[in-house]
Design an enzyme around this catalytic site. Structure first.
Site, PDB file in Angstrom:
ATOM      1  N   GLY A  31       0.803  -1.212   0.000  1.00 51.30           N
ATOM      2  CA  GLY A  31       0.000   0.000   0.000  1.00 51.30           C
ATOM      3  C   GLY A  31       0.835   1.260   0.000  1.00 51.30           C
ATOM      4  O   GLY A  31       2.044   1.219  -0.257  1.00 51.30           O
ATOM      5  N   ALA A  32       0.181   2.403   0.283  1.00 53.07           N
ATOM      6  CA  ALA A  32       0.827   3.720   0.174  1.00 53.07           C
ATOM      7  C   ALA A  32       1.479   3.821  -1.206  1.00 53.07           C
ATOM      8  O   ALA A  32       2.661   4.143  -1.338  1.00 53.07           O
ATOM      9  CB  ALA A  32       1.834   3.941   1.297  1.00 53.07           C
ATOM     10  N   LEU A  33       0.690   3.547  -2.219  1.00 52.26           N
ATOM     11  CA  LEU A  33       1.201   3.389  -3.580  1.00 52.26           C
ATOM     12  C   LEU A  33       1.715   4.702  -4.160  1.00 52.26           C
ATOM     13  O   LEU A  33       1.151   5.766  -3.916  1.00 52.26           O
ATOM     14  CB  LEU A  33       0.104   2.813  -4.483  1.00 52.26           C
ATOM     15  CG  LEU A  33      -0.511   1.483  -4.020  1.00 52.26           C
ATOM     16  CD1 LEU A  33      -1.587   1.028  -4.986  1.00 52.26           C
ATOM     17  CD2 LEU A  33       0.555   0.414  -3.856  1.00 52.26           C
ATOM     18  N   HIS A  37       5.303   2.004  -7.746  1.00 51.00           N
ATOM     19  CA  HIS A  37       4.302   0.934  -7.860  1.00 51.00           C
ATOM     20  C   HIS A  37       3.574   1.019  -9.205  1.00 51.00           C
ATOM     21  O   HIS A  37       3.326  -0.014  -9.842  1.00 51.00           O
ATOM     22  CB  HIS A  37       3.271   1.052  -6.730  1.00 51.00           C
ATOM     23  CG  HIS A  37       3.822   0.828  -5.363  1.00 51.00           C
ATOM     24  ND1 HIS A  37       3.962   1.843  -4.456  1.00 51.00           N
ATOM     25  CD2 HIS A  37       4.265  -0.301  -4.747  1.00 51.00           C
ATOM     26  CE1 HIS A  37       4.446   1.354  -3.327  1.00 51.00           C
ATOM     27  NE2 HIS A  37       4.656   0.061  -3.474  1.00 51.00           N
ATOM     28  N   VAL A 176      12.555   3.001  -9.714  1.00 52.44           N
ATOM     29  CA  VAL A 176      12.020   4.284 -10.173  1.00 52.44           C
ATOM     30  C   VAL A 176      12.446   5.359  -9.185  1.00 52.44           C
ATOM     31  O   VAL A 176      12.331   5.185  -7.966  1.00 52.44           O
ATOM     32  CB  VAL A 176      10.479   4.231 -10.292  1.00 52.44           C
ATOM     33  CG1 VAL A 176       9.925   5.578 -10.727  1.00 52.44           C
ATOM     34  CG2 VAL A 176      10.070   3.145 -11.282  1.00 52.44           C
TER      35      VAL A 176
END
Length: 281
Positions: A31-33, A37, A176
């Protein structure tokens, strides 16, 4: 997009995709994308007929309960991003859904699990293997996607699937970065403004070390990186290992192997940042 929380519903939905003859990709997340991601999801979307993304903050891989408590959470925003990316199934379970009873399995995977993060965060990779093996069993994806920032995690997962006999293609995707070079991480939101200005020096120093390594030994290069980063009052290197890219064991010579990677963990204020760079491949 289907949002599913129950394991049985997930398995039924994947079975339906299989009956339609579709290939299935999986992107496991906590989560906390962010954009990192998104890059994984977009690649998986392009390479598979259907895509499952899991969003689960797995407690068994946190050896530090403060880290678990402060880890960013935003389920509503995560779901919106997944919808936007064209995900077929968003698996967003609770802890009780994943662990209706304690998972007492212990994984023994050798050096890849024991060095670096394995040494600094006891139990961390065992927790990773617990959740990822569950997801692999339930989804049985053709391909699973992981970011190269977590270089050691990928090595651990490759060792795990070999040991457990999963027939899954592990797709290693490039790290990234923000425009200033800082590796994207959900934890970056916790950096103070001052520390955030300094944190890009991690990757900048790693890149400069490529030139330094050309006429210095492995140990000289390792120490130079540590000293350079520790000169910043906002940062403290926890470890920097120059290692074999397959076994993750430290090397003592640039001629030791044909694949050499530098893996680093740095405390930026109280936020733990990891990164890596390839010296030889």
């Amino acid at each position: 997009m289907k949002i599913i929380s129950k394991v049985e519903e997930l398995q039924a939905a994947v079975q339906q995709l299989r009956e339609q003859g579709k290939s299935v990709g999986l992107v496991p997340t906590m989560g906390a994308l962010h954009q990192g991601h998104r890059s994984l999801i977009e690649r998986a979307r392009a390479e598979n007929d259907a895509l499952v993304v899991s969003v689960f903050l797995n407690p068994t891989q946190f050896n530090n309960q403060d880290d678990l408590r402060t880890y960013p959470r935003n389920a509503e925003r995560d779901a919106a991003l997944l919808e936007e990316c064209g995900v077929d199934i968003a698996f967003m379970p609770t802890v009780d859904d994943i662990y209706p009873e304690p998972d007492n399995r212990t994984f023994e995977l050798g050096s890849v699990m024991e060095v670096m993060e394995g040494a600094m965060r006891p139990g961390h990779f065992n927790g990773v293997c617990q959740i990822v093996s569950k997801l692999f069993t339930w989804v049985s994806p053709d391909r699973a996607y992981f970011g190269e920032k977590d270089f050691q995690q990928i090595a651990v997962i490759r060792a795990m699937i070999k040991q457990l006999g999963f027939n899954i293609d592990i797709v290693q995707c490039p790290c990234v970065r923000e425009e200033d070079g800082l590796a994207m991480s959900s934890r970056n939101v916790r950096l103070t403004p001052q520390v955030r200005k300094v944190a890009p020096q991690i990757y900048a120093t790693l890149k400069r070390s490529l030139d330094f390594a050309a006429d210095h030994t492995v140990e000289q290069t390792r120490q130079w990186v540590i000293d350079t980063l520790n000169a910043w009052p906002e940062m403290e290197v926890e470890y920097f290992s120059i290692c074999d890219g397959r076994t993750l064991l430290p090397v003592d010579s640039w001629d030791s192997t044909d694949y050499i990677v530098g893996c680093i963990t740095v405390y930026c204020g109280d936020v733990r940042e990891i990164d890596n760079i390839t010296y030889k491949k």
